[in-house]
Design a protein around this motif. Structure first.
Motif, PDB file in Angstrom:
ATOM      1  N   ARG A  12       0.830  -1.194   0.000  1.00 31.99           N
ATOM      2  CA  ARG A  12       0.000   0.000   0.000  1.00 31.99           C
ATOM      3  C   ARG A  12       0.869   1.251   0.000  1.00 31.99           C
ATOM      4  NH1 ARG A  12      -4.859  -1.221   4.379  1.00 31.99           N
ATOM      5  NH2 ARG A  12      -5.772  -3.017   3.274  1.00 31.99           N
ATOM      6  N   ASP A  15       3.956   2.270   2.442  1.00 31.18           N
ATOM      7  CA  ASP A  15       4.698   1.102   2.907  1.00 31.18           C
ATOM      8  C   ASP A  15       6.128   1.109   2.389  1.00 31.18           C
ATOM      9  OD1 ASP A  15       1.985  -1.372   2.873  1.00 31.18           O
ATOM     10  OD2 ASP A  15       2.522   0.216   4.278  1.00 31.18           O
ATOM     11  N   VAL A 121       2.173  -0.737  -6.051  1.00 36.86           N
ATOM     12  CA  VAL A 121       1.788   0.078  -4.908  1.00 36.86           C
ATOM     13  C   VAL A 121       0.348   0.537  -5.108  1.00 36.86           C
ATOM     14  CG1 VAL A 121       2.351   2.061  -3.479  1.00 36.86           C
ATOM     15  CG2 VAL A 121       4.173   0.859  -4.713  1.00 36.86           C
ATOM     16  N   SER A 122      -0.514   0.125  -4.217  1.00 39.49           N
ATOM     17  CA  SER A 122      -1.926   0.511  -4.310  1.00 39.49           C
ATOM     18  C   SER A 122      -2.173   1.777  -3.500  1.00 39.49           C
ATOM     19  CB  SER A 122      -2.812  -0.620  -3.810  1.00 39.49           C
ATOM     20  OG  SER A 122      -2.565  -0.852  -2.438  1.00 39.49           O
ATOM     21  N   SER A 123      -3.146   2.542  -3.930  1.00 39.45           N
ATOM     22  CA  SER A 123      -3.455   3.802  -3.241  1.00 39.45           C
ATOM     23  C   SER A 123      -4.448   3.597  -2.113  1.00 39.45           C
ATOM     24  CB  SER A 123      -4.011   4.802  -4.248  1.00 39.45           C
ATOM     25  OG  SER A 123      -5.164   4.279  -4.874  1.00 39.45           O
TER      26      SER A 123
END
Length: 123
Positions: A12, A15, A121-123
């Motif tokens: 995320r 991180d 990488v997710s928001s």
């Protein structure tokens, strides 16, 4: 010279991840310089960071300076990229590279490339 990258994954925003690159081969010497590049579909390969194996001197692209740290371990013959405060824009396949005696941000001078490791990488 063979390079084996690992450590990618799905995280995320905010991180951290640590990428590793294992270096092997009888022709690898301390005059090599190591780099990390990244690429996303439809975009050109982008320089991320580089380090001089002999001295440890490093350099970063502006978008990662202060968040990413490149380092090398002489005894283990590994190069690391510690990525903190990751952002969705950091999503890419990351490649470990090596160039004999060349010090450049241009990927074209790097003779050896690892297979790449995916960072998402997710928001």
């Amino acid at each position: 010279v063979q390079l084996q990258a690992s450590g990618g994954g799905l995280v995320r925003a905010g991180d951290s991840l640590r990428l590793s690159c294992a270096v092997s081969g009888r022709t690898f010497f301390s005059n090599y310089n190591m780099g990390w590049f990244r690429q996303t579909p439809g975009k050109e390969r982008e320089f991320v960071a580089r380090i001089k194996w002999a001295s440890g001197f490093s350099d970063y692209t502006d978008s990662v300076r202060g968040r990413f740290t490149i380092s090398r371990d002489n005894a283990e013959k590994k190069v690391y990229l510690v990525m903190n405060n990751l952002k969705p824009d950091d999503t890419a396949v990351y490649y470990c590279t090596a160039a004999r005696a060349m010090w450049s941000r241009n990927g074209g001078v790097y003779e050896h490339w690892g297979q790449g490791t995916q960072v998402t990488v997710s928001s």
